[in-house]
Design a protein around this motif. Structure first.
Motif, short mmCIF file in Angstrom:
data_model
loop_
_atom_site.label_atom_id
_atom_site.label_comp_id
_atom_site.label_asym_id
_atom_site.label_seq_id
_atom_site.Cartn_x
_atom_site.Cartn_y
_atom_site.Cartn_z
N TYR A 204 -9.46 -1.80 -11.86
CA TYR A 204 -8.97 -1.98 -10.64
C TYR A 204 -7.75 -1.15 -10.42
O TYR A 204 -7.30 -0.50 -9.42
N LEU B 71 -2.12 1.37 -8.85
CA LEU B 71 -1.12 0.25 -8.69
C LEU B 71 -0.20 0.11 -9.74
O LEU B 71 -0.35 0.71 -10.87
N THR C 117 0.82 -1.11 0.06
CA THR C 117 -0.04 0.05 0.09
C THR C 117 0.82 1.26 0.13
O THR C 117 0.27 2.27 -0.51
N THR D 272 2.81 -4.17 -6.98
CA THR D 272 1.70 -5.18 -7.45
C THR D 272 2.04 -6.31 -7.97
O THR D 272 2.81 -6.24 -8.73
N LYS E 153 2.78 1.06 -3.98
CA LYS E 153 1.85 0.55 -4.78
C LYS E 153 2.55 -0.49 -5.80
O LYS E 153 1.75 -0.90 -6.80
N GLU F 20 -7.55 2.50 -11.04
CA GLU F 20 -8.41 3.35 -10.11
C GLU F 20 -7.51 3.50 -8.82
O GLU F 20 -7.69 4.03 -8.07
N GLU F 21 -6.79 2.03 -8.51
CA GLU F 21 -6.01 2.30 -7.17
C GLU F 21 -4.41 2.62 -7.43
O GLU F 21 -3.84 2.50 -6.55
#
Length: 204
Positions: A34, A40, A10, A15, A13, A37-38
């Motif tokens: 997803y 990542l 987190t 991933t 970021k 939007e996040e």
């Protein structure tokens, strides 16, 4: 009904995408949306094993985020390619991808976390599991399910290996380790030692 996992640090970021099934465009778009939007940053594309339902979306993820899938050499050479697996009933629907081989004992960096590579053959000849000790979680693919085990009647499967390596590599992890399975709900190592009919008599 295959589980694709998006695992991120987190803070940084960074991933990892684990077992990118994503057979349909709708699923691919959901994954992409997803991640965007996040905000990542995909760094790793990992496959616990090379059955077609777990790697269908690897070509999409490889092209979208410029990642090479990582999995075991034993799976790559020990059973038919994903394209060959589906050739009899879905010819031309899945694309084989290059594989960056990883081995048991390898540690993959994901932000501030390390992902430990474990070898647990049985469902396939080179099935891997991915363990993140700092997060107390394990991505077990199809070797261990909630109160169940994976099938061992496909290419290179072995019931004896499945039992042996699950005991030595997975059920020796801390009981509070959350197990994220290739299909179905998550579980914990402690729960499986006490409740899985294939192992509970060994541990109780």
């Amino acid at each position: 009904m295959e589980n694709t996992y998006v695992v991120s640090d987190t803070e940084t970021k960074e991933t990892a995408i684990i077992d990118c099934g994503c057979m349909f465009e709708e699923e691919q778009n959901k994954l992409k949306r997803y991640i965007e939007e996040e905000k990542l940053i995909p760094k790793l594309l990992l496959s616990t094993h090379l059955h077609f339902d777990h790697v269908w979306g690897n070509d999409f993820a490889m092209k979208t985020w410029k990642l090479i899938p990582k999995s075991s050499k034993e799976d790559a050479i020990g059973m038919p390619s994903p394209e060959e697996q589906t050739g009899g009933f879905m010819p031309g629907k899945i694309k084989n991808t290059p594989i960056d081989y990883i081995e048991p004992g390898d540690k993959l960096q994901l932000g501030k976390f390390e992902i430990e590579v474990l070898m647990v053959p049985g469902h396939t000849p080179g099935h891997l599991a991915f363990y993140i000790p700092q997060a107390k979680c394990l991505f077990a693919g199809d070797i261990l399910f909630y109160e169940e085990i994976g099938r061992c009647d496909l290419w290179g499967g072995s019931f004896d290996n499945m039992i042996k390596y699950t005991r030595s590599e997975l059920l020796t992890l801390p009981d509070d380790t959350t197990v994220y399975c290739g299909h179905g709900p998550e579980t914990t190592i402690g729960h499986e030692k006490s409740n899985n009919p294939y192992y509970r008599s060994y541990y109780n």
